[in-house]
Motif scaffolding. Structure first.
Motif, PDB file in Angstrom:
ATOM      1  N   ARG A  55     -23.969 101.200 -42.042  1.00 42.90           N
ATOM      2  CA  ARG A  55     -23.881 102.139 -40.640  1.00 42.90           C
ATOM      3  C   ARG A  55     -23.481 103.558 -41.167  1.00 42.90           C
ATOM      4  NH1 ARG A  55     -20.648  98.147 -36.509  1.00 42.90           N
ATOM      5  NH2 ARG A  55     -22.663  96.973 -35.610  1.00 42.90           N
ATOM      6  N   ASN A 108     -30.614  88.892 -41.376  1.00 44.50           N
ATOM      7  CA  ASN A 108     -30.408  87.515 -41.662  1.00 44.50           C
ATOM      8  C   ASN A 108     -30.545  86.897 -43.141  1.00 44.50           C
ATOM      9  OD1 ASN A 108     -30.327  84.555 -42.265  1.00 44.50           O
ATOM     10  ND2 ASN A 108     -30.972  84.230 -40.037  1.00 44.50           N
ATOM     11  N   GLY A 120     -30.266  95.179 -39.347  1.00 43.22           N
ATOM     12  CA  GLY A 120     -29.367  94.253 -39.791  1.00 43.22           C
ATOM     13  C   GLY A 120     -29.927  92.757 -39.708  1.00 43.22           C
ATOM     14  N   ALA A 125     -22.585  88.678 -37.805  1.00 44.99           N
ATOM     15  CA  ALA A 125     -22.744  87.523 -37.190  1.00 44.99           C
ATOM     16  C   ALA A 125     -22.450  86.036 -38.260  1.00 44.99           C
ATOM     17  CB  ALA A 125     -24.279  87.272 -36.759  1.00 44.99           C
ATOM     18  N   SER A 134     -32.639  95.005 -34.997  1.00 50.11           N
ATOM     19  CA  SER A 134     -31.925  96.194 -34.344  1.00 50.11           C
ATOM     20  C   SER A 134     -30.358  95.714 -34.130  1.00 50.11           C
ATOM     21  CB  SER A 134     -32.487  96.480 -33.073  1.00 50.11           C
ATOM     22  OG  SER A 134     -32.639  95.232 -32.259  1.00 50.11           O
ATOM     23  N   GLU A 135     -30.121  94.528 -33.952  1.00 50.31           N
ATOM     24  CA  GLU A 135     -28.856  93.900 -33.927  1.00 50.31           C
ATOM     25  C   GLU A 135     -28.070  94.365 -35.077  1.00 50.31           C
ATOM     26  OE1 GLU A 135     -25.590  93.458 -32.599  1.00 50.31           O
ATOM     27  OE2 GLU A 135     -26.834  92.768 -30.870  1.00 50.31           O
ATOM     28  N   THR A 136     -27.014  94.941 -35.284  1.00 46.76           N
ATOM     29  CA  THR A 136     -26.150  95.097 -36.640  1.00 46.76           C
ATOM     30  C   THR A 136     -24.800  94.797 -36.572  1.00 46.76           C
ATOM     31  OG1 THR A 136     -25.707  97.398 -35.941  1.00 46.76           O
ATOM     32  CG2 THR A 136     -27.933  97.084 -37.094  1.00 46.76           C
ATOM     33  N   ASP A 137     -24.285  94.149 -35.567  1.00 47.15           N
ATOM     34  CA  ASP A 137     -23.068  93.671 -35.501  1.00 47.15           C
ATOM     35  C   ASP A 137     -23.083  92.438 -36.611  1.00 47.15           C
ATOM     36  OD1 ASP A 137     -21.823  95.310 -33.852  1.00 47.15           O
ATOM     37  OD2 ASP A 137     -21.887  94.065 -32.388  1.00 47.15           O
ATOM     38  N   SER A 139     -37.422  93.749 -35.497  1.00 47.19           N
ATOM     39  CA  SER A 139     -36.293  92.964 -35.622  1.00 47.19           C
ATOM     40  C   SER A 139     -35.369  93.493 -36.439  1.00 47.19           C
ATOM     41  CB  SER A 139     -36.875  91.717 -36.494  1.00 47.19           C
ATOM     42  OG  SER A 139     -35.796  91.021 -37.131  1.00 47.19           O
ATOM     43  N   ARG A 169     -26.157  90.913 -42.042  1.00 44.20           N
ATOM     44  CA  ARG A 169     -25.332  90.924 -41.035  1.00 44.20           C
ATOM     45  C   ARG A 169     -24.766  89.414 -40.875  1.00 44.20           C
ATOM     46  NH1 ARG A 169     -27.895  89.196 -35.889  1.00 44.20           N
ATOM     47  NH2 ARG A 169     -26.077  89.843 -34.637  1.00 44.20           N
TER      48      ARG A 169
END
Ligand code: KG4
Ligand code: ZN
Length: 348
Positions: A96, A110, A108, A343, A338-341, A336, A80
């Motif tokens: 997604r 790094n 998502g 960045a 869970s944020e998939t927008d 860790s 992401r």
């Protein structure tokens, strides 16, 4: 635990399937280099369009190569950030859609964390604990970073490059020398058999005020490569004959590569001494450079620490490291991803 990974942060469209967080079952990397070469660098708009064209085929090839069926995929992991926004969005959108269609979790991740994890691919993951704490030098086209890895998803960044990344310095140097794109592998080839002491290029010191402003880092663990590229530019203006003489070109390329390698090894040695790390690892595209690998090995021998390196195909951008990290996080029960927008400016 079979994870399908997707990586589209820059100019490689990649998909891979990794079992148990470390067994690479398939790894497909579609490089866009030919589409960017004419411009001497990655053009974001072209990269995004190529990702769109390639993503579906790349994912299907990764699944076929793994020998698994869709119903044997347990999760989807995707980069992401950090990276080019318009490129990241292609991978995240595909991931997604796939996760929704399969009814499987989506992580998502790094990109830098995935590079750090890459050193455990195709190794026994149980070895991981024995290697920690581990000093990791990440050297890629966009990032140069020294970090201590205390555990999975547990990092302490000691220093970063305050201007150009190591790979960027090699790419820019290769451009000035009229070598190919991307520059790192061309400099390595050209430098082979040259004289590393032919030109005494500066070994850049990071300025303390910048190191503190950047992230409260200690300047001695930070890097600065922009002066090196400028030094090469002025050297070539003074010595235009270099561009006409293959022997001179080889010696200058070799001296330039040596300056980059020297700074990387020097800072890493300093950090190693300060840290009490058990193991040293080097990851990212520049970690495939044989001169850097040799010098790190000599330094690790001097300090009596084990050096972990990985095959060059997993040094440059690839989705296996993303799938591997995703699998390891799930197996270890670390919540860790869970944020998939997207960045684009994500840090370690
Ligand atoms: O990790 P990577 O594929 O992409 C980023 O995340 O940036 O790294 C690409 C960088 C480029 O700067 C490229 O020139 C460099 O890695 N590179 C090398 C070699 N192979 C790739 N640098 C030196 N020697 C190499 N053999
Ligand atoms: Zn990378």
């Amino acid at each position: 635990m079979n994870v399908l990974g997707i990586e589209t942060s820059c100019d490689e469209t990649s998909a891979a399937v990794v079992g148990g967080g470390c067994r690479v079952l398939s790894s497909v990397v579609y490089s866009q280099i030919d589409h960017h070469r004419a411009y001497g660098g990655v053009v974001p708009e072209i990269a995004a369009r190529r990702h769109v064209a390639a993503i579906r085929g790349t994912i299907l090839e990764a699944l076929t190569g793994s020998g698994l069926e869709w119903n044997q995929i347990d999760a989807v992991a995707v980069t992401r950030g950090p990276g080019l926004a318009s490129s990241l969005i292609v991978g995240v959108t595909a991931a997604r859609a796939l996760s929704w269609r399969l009814g499987k979790p989506l992580l998502g991740l790094n990109h830098l964390e995935a590079h750090l994890y890459s050193v455990f691919l195709n190794r026994d993951r149980k070895e991981m604990g024995a290697n920690l704490p581990m000093m990791v030098l990440t050297v890629s086209g966009g990032h140069t970073c020294l970090a201590m890895m205390h555990g999975l998803h547990d990092y302490e960044v000691l220093g970063v490059s305050l201007d150009d990344a190591a790979g960027e310095a090699l790419d820019k140097g290769a451009k000035l020398l009229g070598l190919g794109y991307p520059g790192g592998p061309f400099i390595e080839r050209c430098a082979y058999g040259g004289d590393p002491a032919f030109v005494s290029f500066p070994r850049g010191q990071a300025r303390s005020v910048n190191a503190v402003r950047y992230g409260n880092y200690e300047p001695r663990f930070c890097f600065s490569f922009s002066g090196l590229k400028t030094a090469l530019r002025y050297y070539l203006l003074k010595h235009p004959e270099v561009m006409e003489d293959a022997r001179l070109l080889k010696n200058v390329a070799c001296s330039y590569q040596e300056a980059v390698v020297d700074v990387l090894v020097d800072r890493t040695a300093d950090a190693l001494e300060h840290s009490g790390a058990r193991t040293l690892a080097c990851v990212g595209g520049v970690a495939s450079n044989s001169r850097l690998r040799d010098c790190l090995q000599q330094m690790a021998n001097r300090y009596g620490v084990q050096l972990l390196l990985i095959a060059p195909e997993y040094c440059t951008d690839n989705a296996a490291m993303v799938a591997g990290l995703g699998g390891a996080l799930i197996v270890e029960g670390i919540d860790s991803g869970s944020e998939t927008d997207i960045a684009p400016a994500l840090r370690l």
